[in-house]
Design an enzyme around this catalytic site. Structure first.
Site, mmCIF file in Angstrom:
data_model
loop_
_atom_site.group_PDB
_atom_site.id
_atom_site.type_symbol
_atom_site.label_atom_id
_atom_site.label_comp_id
_atom_site.label_asym_id
_atom_site.label_seq_id
_atom_site.Cartn_x
_atom_site.Cartn_y
_atom_site.Cartn_z
ATOM 1 N N HIS A 17 -3.426 -3.051 -8.554
ATOM 2 C CA HIS A 17 -4.641 -3.684 -8.034
ATOM 3 C C HIS A 17 -5.705 -3.786 -9.121
ATOM 4 C CE1 HIS A 17 -7.563 -3.813 -4.331
ATOM 5 N NE2 HIS A 17 -7.625 -4.893 -5.068
ATOM 6 N N GLU A 26 0.846 -1.200 0.000
ATOM 7 C CA GLU A 26 0.000 0.000 0.000
ATOM 8 C C GLU A 26 0.880 1.249 0.000
ATOM 9 O OE1 GLU A 26 -3.132 0.672 -0.201
ATOM 10 O OE2 GLU A 26 -4.246 -1.150 0.327
ATOM 11 N N ASP A 67 -7.056 1.345 -8.270
ATOM 12 C CA ASP A 67 -5.709 1.790 -7.931
ATOM 13 C C ASP A 67 -4.649 0.904 -8.615
ATOM 14 O OD1 ASP A 67 -6.858 -0.130 -6.003
ATOM 15 O OD2 ASP A 67 -4.940 -0.004 -4.962
#
Length: 452
Positions: A316, A274, A326
């Protein structure tokens, strides 16, 4: 003469009004009003908003962890702000000025709870604990507060709102030591902060399942907020690593041997990373973040023998069966992959060439020049072949891709291409296919296979 004097006076008045209008900025005014109304330092309030959102209210849409507006008012905070300011919750969520006022009210309430008097409130250095408390999680309070004070130290100039760079040494207090936790990490440069055990699955990879993909995410939130969310029982999500925008700091939250919950059906064989920020604002994607993330990806890829290609390092959005977008259009794949590989890298993937719904079912290397891929779409029932170059990227050079359904003529895309050849697609119900391609002097031709 009197008429000329009056006309001149009128011009001066108009000029003054125009200057006032030019200097007026509703956003800057909102911070000033909130600062004055709740006796919170204006620069601190702007720095907090900058650390939370880069002064972007996201049109009233919540972050991944449920925070609204520039001040990132989470559900508990927005209710508190509504009570203090007598402002409807919906307005606090969607209106920038109301959101800023609500954030100031909540921050002041945190200061009051800590016993800060009027004198202390004038001193920026004394707000550290209150800012940490505003972040909402004792586990990430120092990360959160450090991000705000870092914004103060570097200065801010965005959307007509400015804060001059100022060195402030915050009073951390007995619980405000720099963030760290003694625990072994898989990546030496990472900090360890575990996700809640109910937000991931304990496993024994790669013995139980091979690790062959690295999935790139953008958090739709801040570094501290994302870490806090993965420690929240409501989240039901996690990633292995979280990376900070400003300096590339990395926190590991799930062991690589375990399955983080970040990409649905890809969780079993992948590692999730992330990145702090929002997909619609490229300002979050700093060079420090790209370089730090690339170093992490290189390390992971080397340890698990994962090819450093876009077929194995995916966004993703590119993972089949997922509904996320994303890292989004502002993510610079060409730069990022060049940092990972140490040179130019193909910014395209076999799936992006063939289109939505296709997944790789087979591949063959073309020496070091490229790779040819066979893909299939369950939705359309078609196979697709794409040849991805790994040399002379960006320069048109010979490459080809072909697909032959048994009993039918071969379809081929052949010529000089900058990044890939193809796509070549065809339906082959209950029928074998022959596929392959070339880059330069390297080529591959399969037997008839994948029948049915």
């Amino acid at each position: 003469m009197r008429i000329r004097i009056l006309a001149l006076a009128g011009l001066l008045v108009m000029s003054g009004q125009q200057a006032a209008t030019a200097e007026s900025n509703p956003l800057s005014d909102a911070f000033a009003k909130a600062s004055s109304g709740y006796d919170v330092p204006r620069d601190l309030l702007v720095a907090l908003a900058y650390a939370e959102s880069r002064l972007d209210g996201h049109q009233g849409k919540p972050s991944a962890s449920g925070g609204y507006g520039m001040m990132h008012l989470v559900p508990k905070a927005v209710q508190q702000a509504a009570e203090i300011t007598s402002t409807p919750v919906e307005r606090l969520r969607a209106d920038d000025a109301a959101n800023i006022l609500g954030g100031a009210a909540v921050l002041r309430a945190k200061a009051d709870a800590l016993g800060m008097d009027a004198g202390a409130r004038k001193d920026l250095s004394k707000w550290y604990a209150a800012v940490g408390a505003y972040g909402g999680s004792s586990n990430t309070a120092t990360i959160y507060a450090d991000a705000v004070y870092e914004a103060l130290s570097t200065g801010i100039d965005t959307r007509g709102v400015t804060v001059k760079a100022q060195a402030v040494q915050p009073e951390r207090g007995p619980d405000g030591e720099p963030f760290a936790e003694a625990a072994a990490v898989d990546y030496p440069d990472a900090i360890w902060k575990p996700a809640l055990s109910s937000n991931y699955t304990v496993a024994n990879r790669p013995a139980s399942a091979p690790i062959n993909k690295i999935i790139i995410h953008v958090a739709q939130g801040t570094y501290a907020g994302t870490i806090s969310w993965f420690q929240d029982v409501r989240a039901k999500t996690s990633s292995h690593y979280v990376i900070r925008s400003s300096d590339g700091q990395i926190t590991q939250m799930v062991r690589e041997k375990d399955r983080a919950w970040h990409a649905r059906n890809a969780n079993t064989n992948s590692i999730g990373i992330e990145h702090e920020g929002y997909i619609d604002n490229a300002a979050w994607f700093t060079d420090q973040m790209y370089r730090s993330s690339a170093a992490l990806v290189r390390n992971i890829a080397d340890r698990y023998n994962i090819p450093k290609t876009r077929a194995n390092i995916l966004g993703h959005v590119e993972v089949p069966g997922n509904d996320h977008t994303d890292p989004g259009p502002n993510w610079d794949w060409a730069k990022y992959m060049s940092y990972i590989t140490g040179g130019a890298s193909n910014p395209h993937t076999p799936a992006s060439v063939c289109g939505t719904g296709y997944s790789v079912i087979d591949s063959a290397p073309l020496g070091t020049d490229g790779t040819v891929y066979l893909l299939y779409s369950a939705a359309s029932g078609k196979n697709c072949v794409a040849t991805m170059k790994q040399t002379q990227l960006g320069t048109a050079s010979p490459a080809s891709a072909f697909l032959e359904v048994q009993g039918s003529p071969r379809a081929e895309d052949k010529g000089n291409f900058s990044y890939y050849a193809g796509p070549v697609s065809a339906a082959a119900p209950n029928t074998c296919v022959k596929w392959g391609g070339s880059v330069g002097n390297s080529s591959y031709t399969s037997p008839f296979e994948h029948c049915g």
